[in-house]
Design a protein around this motif. Structure first.
Motif, short mmCIF file in Angstrom:
data_model
loop_
_atom_site.label_atom_id
_atom_site.label_comp_id
_atom_site.label_asym_id
_atom_site.label_seq_id
_atom_site.Cartn_x
_atom_site.Cartn_y
_atom_site.Cartn_z
N LYS A 139 0.84 -1.19 0.00
CA LYS A 139 0.00 0.00 0.00
C LYS A 139 0.87 1.24 0.00
O LYS A 139 2.05 1.20 0.38
N ILE A 140 0.29 2.36 -0.41
CA ILE A 140 0.96 3.65 -0.40
C ILE A 140 0.84 4.24 1.00
O ILE A 140 -0.28 4.41 1.51
N GLU A 141 1.97 4.55 1.62
CA GLU A 141 1.97 5.18 2.94
C GLU A 141 1.91 6.70 2.82
O GLU A 141 1.28 7.37 3.64
N ASN A 142 2.61 7.25 1.82
CA ASN A 142 2.70 8.69 1.67
C ASN A 142 3.15 8.99 0.25
O ASN A 142 3.84 8.18 -0.36
N ALA A 143 2.80 10.15 -0.27
CA ALA A 143 3.23 10.55 -1.61
C ALA A 143 3.28 12.06 -1.70
O ALA A 143 2.51 12.76 -1.05
N PHE A 144 4.22 12.54 -2.51
CA PHE A 144 4.37 13.97 -2.77
C PHE A 144 4.72 14.15 -4.24
O PHE A 144 5.61 13.47 -4.74
N ALA A 145 4.00 15.04 -4.93
CA ALA A 145 4.28 15.32 -6.34
C ALA A 145 4.40 16.82 -6.53
O ALA A 145 3.71 17.59 -5.87
N ASP A 146 5.28 17.23 -7.47
CA ASP A 146 5.55 18.63 -7.69
C ASP A 146 5.82 18.86 -9.17
O ASP A 146 6.52 18.06 -9.81
N ILE A 147 5.29 19.94 -9.71
CA ILE A 147 5.58 20.37 -11.07
C ILE A 147 6.03 21.82 -11.00
O ILE A 147 5.33 22.66 -10.45
#
Length: 115
Positions: A103-111
């Protein structure tokens, strides 16, 4: 599932909640970055890729194997060019594929635009 989702946009991007994508409203060069922390109870394979207009960008994928009862962090940094054309806006998404025991515990995305 995440407890919260925050999407900050600018004049170059917009958030499309229907498919959790970023709409690219301006042409130009952009740096994209995504970090995803995954965990697994039984181990398995995982991948993170960048999708443009519904298609995976060539060579924009990282893959790993998560050990049983382990965690793994995937990081993908890809510069992209958005070209102005007639029709609908372009959009970017990050896709995470994991085994059933992960499972995904945490995520961060940036553009960020390159000026």
């Amino acid at each position: 599932p995440f407890d919260s989702l925050v999407a900050n946009t600018s004049s170059a991007t917009d958030w499309r909640s229907g498919d959790n994508s970023f709409v690219m409203k301006l042409a130009g060069r952009f740096n994209t970055h995504c970090t995803v922390v995954l965990s697994s109870t039984a181990g398995g394979d995982a991948s993170l890729s960048l999708i443009a207009n519904g298609e995976q960008i060539e060579n924009a994928i990282v893959e790993t194997t998560i050990e049983a009862a382990g965690t793994q962090t995937l990081v993908l940094d890809i510069p992209v060019s958005v070209i102005r054309s007639a029709g609908s806006d372009s959009y970017l998404q990050w896709q995470v594929n994991v085994s059933a025991a992960s499972k995904i515990e945490n995520a961060f995305a940036d553009i960020q635009g390159i000026r």
